[in-house]
Design a protein around this motif. Structure first.
Motif, mmCIF file in Angstrom:
data_model
loop_
_atom_site.group_PDB
_atom_site.id
_atom_site.type_symbol
_atom_site.label_atom_id
_atom_site.label_comp_id
_atom_site.label_asym_id
_atom_site.label_seq_id
_atom_site.Cartn_x
_atom_site.Cartn_y
_atom_site.Cartn_z
ATOM 1 N N GLY A 79 0.549 -1.262 -0.065
ATOM 2 C CA GLY A 79 -0.116 -0.022 0.137
ATOM 3 C C GLY A 79 0.710 1.218 0.054
ATOM 4 N N THR A 106 -5.637 -5.685 8.064
ATOM 5 C CA THR A 106 -6.053 -5.702 6.565
ATOM 6 C C THR A 106 -6.714 -6.893 6.184
ATOM 7 N N LYS A 109 -9.022 -4.619 2.240
ATOM 8 C CA LYS A 109 -8.532 -3.314 2.309
ATOM 9 C C LYS A 109 -8.501 -2.722 3.721
ATOM 10 N N ASN A 129 -2.544 3.208 3.863
ATOM 11 C CA ASN A 129 -3.745 2.533 3.309
ATOM 12 C C ASN A 129 -3.162 1.254 2.495
ATOM 13 N N SER A 131 -3.659 -3.004 1.260
ATOM 14 C CA SER A 131 -4.539 -3.796 0.637
ATOM 15 C C SER A 131 -3.865 -5.243 0.756
#
Length: 161
Positions: A79, A106, A109, A129, A131
């Protein structure tokens, strides 16, 4: 070496989502730069993280790479990370080994946060952020090294605005 008490105070202050920016600056020192990078983490008890990014400091961009190990994690994720750099007095102090406290949940997401500090007192607070599928609540040791290049640095993180 910094005292365990100081590290605990910083960790508690930063891992809390209710810390006001003014209070974070009091604890961490002055904001002196920003980082953006892309990273990947693979873990099965013990994990490995790697990636590349850009430090913006004093109006200039410096590309870097990050790699390191962590404990108490399982899964894979990748990410974008963005963060503030605190207490950076000289560009030379940015490179080195950072100790981090991080947490990640996670599934598809997710969000992750990290607080990193090196032996020069440079601190980085990251919001990530992610994934993939990874669960981690771990200390980690990460190395940051500048990428020597004659080309102008370009941020590897796309602007999603």
């Amino acid at each position: 070496m910094r005292s365990a008490y100081w590290r605990s105070v910083v960790a508690v202050a930063l891992c809390s989502t209710s810390v006001a920016p003014a209070m974070a600056e009091q604890v961490l020192g002055p904001v002196s730069g920003e980082v953006k990078f892309i990273s990947h983490s693979a873990s099965l008890g013990v994990g490995y993280t790697w990636g590349r990014g850009v430090l913006t400091y004093a109006g200039k961009q410096y590309p870097f790479e990050v790699s390191g190990a962590s404990a108490a994690a399982i899964g894979f994720s990748s990410g974008d990370s963005v963060g503030k750099v605190y207490n950076l007095q000289r560009i030379e102090d940015f490179e080195g080994t950072y100790w981090a406290l991080s947490g990640e949940a996670t599934i598809g997401k997710g969000l992750s946060g990290s607080l990193m500090e090196n032996n020069e007192g440079v601190r980085i607070r990251l919001d990530e952020n992610r994934s993939g599928g990874r669960l981690a609540a771990s200390p980690s040791r990460l190395s940051i090294r500048f990428i020597k290049s004659k080309a102008k640095a370009v941020s590897p993180v796309a602007d999603h605005s």
